[in-house]
Design a protein around this motif. Structure first.
Motif, mmCIF file in Angstrom:
data_model
loop_
_atom_site.group_PDB
_atom_site.id
_atom_site.type_symbol
_atom_site.label_atom_id
_atom_site.label_comp_id
_atom_site.label_asym_id
_atom_site.label_seq_id
_atom_site.Cartn_x
_atom_site.Cartn_y
_atom_site.Cartn_z
ATOM 1 N N PHE A 131 0.814 -1.207 0.000
ATOM 2 C CA PHE A 131 0.000 0.000 0.000
ATOM 3 C C PHE A 131 0.851 1.262 0.000
ATOM 4 N N ARG A 132 0.198 2.350 -0.379
ATOM 5 C CA ARG A 132 0.895 3.607 -0.591
ATOM 6 C C ARG A 132 1.722 4.049 0.600
ATOM 7 N N ARG A 133 1.152 3.906 1.793
ATOM 8 C CA ARG A 133 1.791 4.536 2.943
ATOM 9 C C ARG A 133 2.692 3.597 3.722
ATOM 10 N N GLY A 134 2.708 2.323 3.367
ATOM 11 C CA GLY A 134 3.564 1.404 4.093
ATOM 12 C C GLY A 134 3.153 1.304 5.548
ATOM 13 N N ALA A 135 4.122 1.130 6.427
ATOM 14 C CA ALA A 135 3.820 0.983 7.850
ATOM 15 C C ALA A 135 3.906 2.351 8.501
ATOM 16 N N TYR A 136 2.838 3.101 8.434
ATOM 17 C CA TYR A 136 2.895 4.479 8.906
ATOM 18 C C TYR A 136 2.271 4.646 10.285
ATOM 19 N N LEU A 137 1.529 3.623 10.732
ATOM 20 C CA LEU A 137 0.685 3.812 11.910
ATOM 21 C C LEU A 137 1.325 3.173 13.134
ATOM 22 N N THR A 194 -6.022 8.157 -8.898
ATOM 23 C CA THR A 194 -5.346 9.266 -8.211
ATOM 24 C C THR A 194 -5.341 9.114 -6.695
ATOM 25 N N HIS A 195 -6.458 8.774 -6.108
ATOM 26 C CA HIS A 195 -6.518 8.724 -4.642
ATOM 27 C C HIS A 195 -6.725 7.307 -4.115
ATOM 28 N N THR A 196 -6.787 6.345 -4.981
ATOM 29 C CA THR A 196 -7.111 4.979 -4.584
ATOM 30 C C THR A 196 -5.830 4.153 -4.423
ATOM 31 N N ASP A 208 1.550 4.012 -13.729
ATOM 32 C CA ASP A 208 2.095 3.100 -12.719
ATOM 33 C C ASP A 208 0.991 2.242 -12.098
ATOM 34 N N ALA A 209 -0.175 2.849 -11.866
ATOM 35 C CA ALA A 209 -1.269 2.098 -11.244
ATOM 36 C C ALA A 209 -1.742 0.973 -12.162
ATOM 37 N N VAL A 210 -1.807 1.249 -13.449
ATOM 38 C CA VAL A 210 -2.224 0.192 -14.375
ATOM 39 C C VAL A 210 -1.137 -0.872 -14.471
ATOM 40 N N GLU A 240 7.608 6.216 -8.599
ATOM 41 C CA GLU A 240 7.729 7.545 -8.020
ATOM 42 C C GLU A 240 6.606 7.817 -7.026
ATOM 43 N N TYR A 241 5.449 7.182 -7.239
ATOM 44 C CA TYR A 241 4.260 7.540 -6.466
ATOM 45 C C TYR A 241 3.912 6.503 -5.400
ATOM 46 N N PHE A 242 4.276 5.277 -5.626
ATOM 47 C CA PHE A 242 4.014 4.215 -4.650
ATOM 48 C C PHE A 242 4.847 2.997 -5.023
#
Lengths: 536, 431
Positions: free
Chosen positions: A172-178, B124-126, B195-197, B235-237
């Protein structure tokens, strides 16, 4: 399954219960011997998950992801008038010893997506999904759950969990942030934001008045403006109020913090205390916490997880339980359990022989990942196991079976029904979350044989109420929307205002928000009948 | 006929005209009811429409300033000026509110089979991981008919729903005028979408088809060597993988990208199966096709099958051209302004509309996504009057029996990037 269960002798089964009248009774008139009305039992059907409980080697075991499996499972549970279907969530495949764990069922569908699909092939049964408050954002999850509630006609439920480790975070985007210490703070604030969103459309917002040219009633869709330690959410929600407004909130935490969270926020607790005495203690503790926050004791149902094995006679059921236990604990799985405690490779050990004589390595945190940590003190656990295996003459595999494949209810259908009823009538639970050991047919026999026994005792519905929401099926009070919260209003004032408006579900959430986000007062205004104390 | 003309229908509320919900045969009170959408998809299925898309966004619809519909589209990342946006959202004479498109598609799938279901999901936000697994699940539920309409969310107010990043408000003029900030935003949003795709495509392949072995002798349910970490770092995730969902019936659901200019063309060339474009004239069409060819020279294609080019068209259909124009004028009057769209708006007779589709087909278009101005009315016109004309022209693939959306669209089986070539499957789905 927990280390606690080892202390309970595996042979002690709970058939010797108070005999209740086994005559057909209408539920409204069913009473105990001393004249109290009988509690009605609530049952959930747990789609078998990715652990050793599921005997994948069984010939009846079908795909764990095909839709046909979910259709069968859900329709069978609905035939048995279960309150709801319960789904766990997978965010990463499990690992052991740094490798993908390959001994149990692996793979499952996305939670909200499959529940939406199941809504299409069922009419009454609730649809409860486990969804992370850590790896989701409130706006998106709130609209998925509202949408699920819409497409199911008011049958959505949400088991809120807060996984926070780096292992899952890698997907996930934030990794282990919590920080783990903030898990419940995040869950509370998440729930608060979601409830604000679910309350932000007036009930009658959509009028679709073609002549007047008004699709939504002016002013009926309000913005929320939430700022707190975890979330900053500003704007309008996308989805009109759903049949239940909020999904039924389910929670499974067991720690003191978890119990407090549940007493303030949950409507169902998925508990692990399926044994009678432990169940009574847990039940008493949590229901006592409800008193403290001003909630009715019936506004929270406690449903422990339970497995079962049936037979035509008690002996036959006991024999089947032993057979299933051996299928659930293959030699490889037995070693795998041991390795979780010893923290090292034990694949050289003979599962039909004794336990390792050495103590575990101290740090076992890394060996099994992606599952609930089961063994907090490995050295103590290993010594207790060795002691038990020596005292009872158990091999490695027999020992593991004795705690990891111990079935909650073993007996004839009448015995199992009687035991379930005894637990419920004596406040060890309000019902159970039942999991079978095969999928998707694992509950068929239960529905065929145990459910009629419960119905005959007058403690279980013979049919659903037509058009009932999940919350109504569970006999839970209807939540009222979060009321206006004025900027700058002190937390006590907010809590009491919400309390007077909503003695049930929303009081806890509001209190928690005022405690955790006191500086970031949120503004939610609902069009309807806000009491004077919360007038905007 | 070498390749047939493919047809998609874009479902959105009561139709693509903002006043369509006020039509006598509209069902505006059913817009949050799965039964309404099921009826529409069944209708499309009855005429062998190849796929339906379902619009969505992570914010309430806005009309914004200027053309109402443009703002929902990929090139219009202009993120209206906040104040104007708020004013526009308060407009109460247009449809407001939606159900989540993935939830809706999954609820429709068990009710209607044999038609592509293509929900819109923003990148974008998912979380790419959730998006990928939800679409795999749709592929299981529909038994091989899932797709994904990829969208970016460039609006400032949508970013405020998440509070995790700030997107500055830009207007359309800033985008087209080459404003550096707007260009940087565009590059960021579409880079992230690419990147998401890519993450989704890798996750979709992260289980080989024969990963589940159920080998009692060794106690193994899976062969772990046939599950693969995707190890995507961008770059984004970054996403580790593998998916939690075993490889789905199609392996790779169909990726659909609506694009209006160079940056989204590059996304489509890299990752899409279908790019939908918005030509208004023949010259415009030729120009877009040329720009797409340019993009193909400069961008590496990561998706497997050749890219199909579809065109978009808003249709309002009546028995005669005059009736259609009158109906459009009436709706425009109700709305107080003419229907403006990123795509060509065609109010005409069935013959006119069919001729336009055939004309573009013969100029090199593989398919058309029709946006009915009024629902369900124009979908009835499409199924009852347009499709028979196309059938008569012999451009439709009327032979039924495709077992998946990929197969229906001629994409063929999706090889698994992680499988050794000799064991890559040859059938697109399990029969």
């Amino acid at each position: 399954m927990s280390t606690q269960s080892q202390s309970t002798h595996p042979q002690s089964r709970q058939f010797h219960s108070t005999q209740l009248q086994a005559t057909p009774l209408q539920r409204s008139t069913a009473r105990t011997e001393d004249g109290r009305p009988l509690k009605q039992i609530h049952l959930a059907a747990h789609f078998p998950g990715v652990n050793h409980t599921t005997v994948w080697s069984d010939g009846n075991q079908a795909s764990q992801v095909a839709f046909s499996s979910f259709r069968h499972f859900a329709q069978n549970a609905e035939r048995g008038k279960f309150d709801f279907l319960f789904l766990a969530e997978g965010l990463r495949v499990r690992e052991q010893k740094g490798l993908i764990h390959d001994l149990d069922v692996v793979g499952r569908p996305n939670t909200t997506a499959i529940l939406a699909a199941v809504s299409a092939v069922t009419r009454h049964i609730g649809l409860v999904g486990t969804l992370s408050a850590t790896f989701n954002e409130p706006y998106e999850l709130a609209r998925q759950l509202a949408s699920l509630d819409h497409v199911s006609g008011g049958r959505a439920g949400w088991n809120i969990v807060t996984t926070s480790d780096a292992f899952h975070g890698e997907n996930f985007r934030r990794g282990a942030y919590l920080d783990p210490a903030d898990r419940y703070r995040r869950a509370e604030e998440f729930l608060d934001v979601a409830k604000q969103l679910w309350s932000s459309w007036a009930d009658d917002a959509v009028i679709a008045d073609a002549a007047a040219g008004e699709f939504v009633r002016p002013g009926a869709v309000r913005s929320i403006d939430h700022h707190g330690p975890q979330f900053d959410v500003t704007g309008r929600f996308t989805t009109p109020v759903s049949p239940q407004r909020y999904p039924v909130i389910v929670q499974a935490g067991d720690s003191p913090d978890g119990r407090d969270f549940a007493s303030q926020n949950a409507e169902v607790i998925f508990s692990r205390h399926s044994e009678y005495e432990a169940g009574r203690q847990f039940y008493s503790d949590v229901k006592g916490r409800l008193d403290a926050v001003g909630r009715d004791r019936d506004s929270l149902k406690i449903l422990p997880a339970a497995t079962f094995i049936l037979g035509d006679t008690a002996d036959e059921a006991a024999e089947r339980s032993r057979e299933v236990g051996r299928l659930q604990i293959s030699p490889q799985t037995a070693i795998s359990f041991l390795e979780q405690v010893w923290g090292t490779d034990l694949s050289g050990y003979d599962v039909d022989g004794p336990l390792p004589a050495t103590d575990p390595v101290e740090d076992t945190a890394g060996i099994a990942r992606g599952r609930v940590r089961q063994f907090a003190d490995p050295v103590a656990v290993s010594r207790a196991w060795r002691q038990q295996s020596e005292a009872e003459g158990l091999s490695i595999r027999e020992l593991v079976i004795s705690f990891a494949a111990k079935h909650t209810f073993v007996g004839t259908p009448a015995q199992v029904a009687e035991t379930i009823n005894r637990h419920v009538q004596n406040d060890a639970s309000d019902g159970f979350v039942i999991v079978g050991h095969t999928s998707p047919t694992g509950l068929d026999e239960f529905v065929d044989t145990v459910i009629p026994e419960l119905q005959e005792r007058g403690v279980y519905r013979r049919d659903y109420d037509e058009g009932a929401t999940l919350r109504q099926t569970l006999g839970l009070p209807t939540p009222v929307p979060l009321r206006a919260r004025e900027k700058g209003m002190g937390s006590a004032a907010v809590a009491s205002a919400a309390g007077s408006a909503a003695p049930g579900v929303s009081a806890g959430a509001t209190t928690s928000a005022s405690g955790d986000t006191a500086d970031g007062a949120s503004t939610v205004v609902l069009a309807h009948s806000a009491p004077a104390s919360t007038a905007r | 006929m070498t390749t047939p003309l493919y047809l998609g229908v874009a479902l959105d509320g009561a139709g693509w005209h903002p006043a369509a919900w006020r039509e006598p045969d509209a069902r505006p009170l059913d817009l949050f009811d799965v039964g309404y959408y099921t009826d529409l998809v069944r209708l499309a299925r009855s005429a062998d429409v190849d796929l339906v898309t379902i619009e969505d966004a992570v914010g309430l619809q806005t009309s914004g300033f200027g053309p109402a519909r443009e703002h929902a589209e990929n090139d219009r990342t202009e993120t209206d000026h906040a104040e104007k946006d708020r004013t526009a959202t308060d407009r109460t004479d247009e449809v407001r509110g939606r159900l989540d498109a993935v939830v809706l598609a999954n609820a429709i799938a068990p009710r209607v089979s044999g038609i592509g279901l293509v929900p819109t999901v923003t990148t974008t936000h998912t979380e790419p991981f959730h998006t990928a697994t939800a679409l795999q699940t749709l592929d299981y539920v529909s038994e091989g008919w899932a797709g994904w309409r990829v969208q970016v969310s460039g609006r400032a107010h949508e970013a405020q729903h998440f509070g995790r990043r700030t997107i500055a408000p830009f207007d359309a003029a800033a985008i087209t005028g080459g404003d550096p900030g707007a260009q940087a935003l565009l590059a960021e949003l579409f880079g992230e979408a690419r990147d998401a795709v890519e993450v989704a495509r890798r996750l979709w392949d992260s289980w080989q088809d024969d990963a589940i072995i159920r080998e009692v002798e060794t106690g193994r349910f899976i062969d772990r060597d046939k599950l693969h970490y995707i190890d995507f770092v961008g770059e984004y995730f970054s996403v580790k993988g593998p998916s939690i969902v075993p490889r789905s019936p199609q392996g790779q659901p169909v990726v659909f990208v609506l694009a209006h200019q160079k940056v989204p063309y590059e996304l489509a060339v890299a990752e899409a199966d279908i790019v939908a474009i918005t030509p208004h004239t023949d010259e415009h069409l030729d120009q877009i096709l040329s720009e797409l060819r340019d993009a193909e020279q400069s961008v590496e294609r990561l998706a497997g099958a050749p890219l199909q080019v579809w065109s978009e068209i808003v249709v309002l259909i009546e028995e005669t051209a005059a009736d259609a124009r009158t109906a459009l004028a009436r709706l425009n009057d109700l709305h107080g302004q003419p229907l403006a769209s990123d795509a060509l708006v065609l109010a005409g007779s069935p013959a006119e509309v069919a001729d336009q589709l055939l004309h573009w087909y013969h100029r090199g278009i593989s398919g058309v996504r029709l946006r009915p101005a009024r629902l369900p009315r124009d979908l009835h016109e499409i199924t009852e009057n347009i499709i028979p004309l196309l059938d008569r022209a012999g451009v439709r693939d009327t032979a039924q029996g495709a077992h998946s959306l990929r197969e229906r669209l001629g994409f063929g089986a999706a090889p698994n990037r992680y499988a050794p070539a000799e064991v890559a499957r040859t059938e697109s789905i399990t029969r």
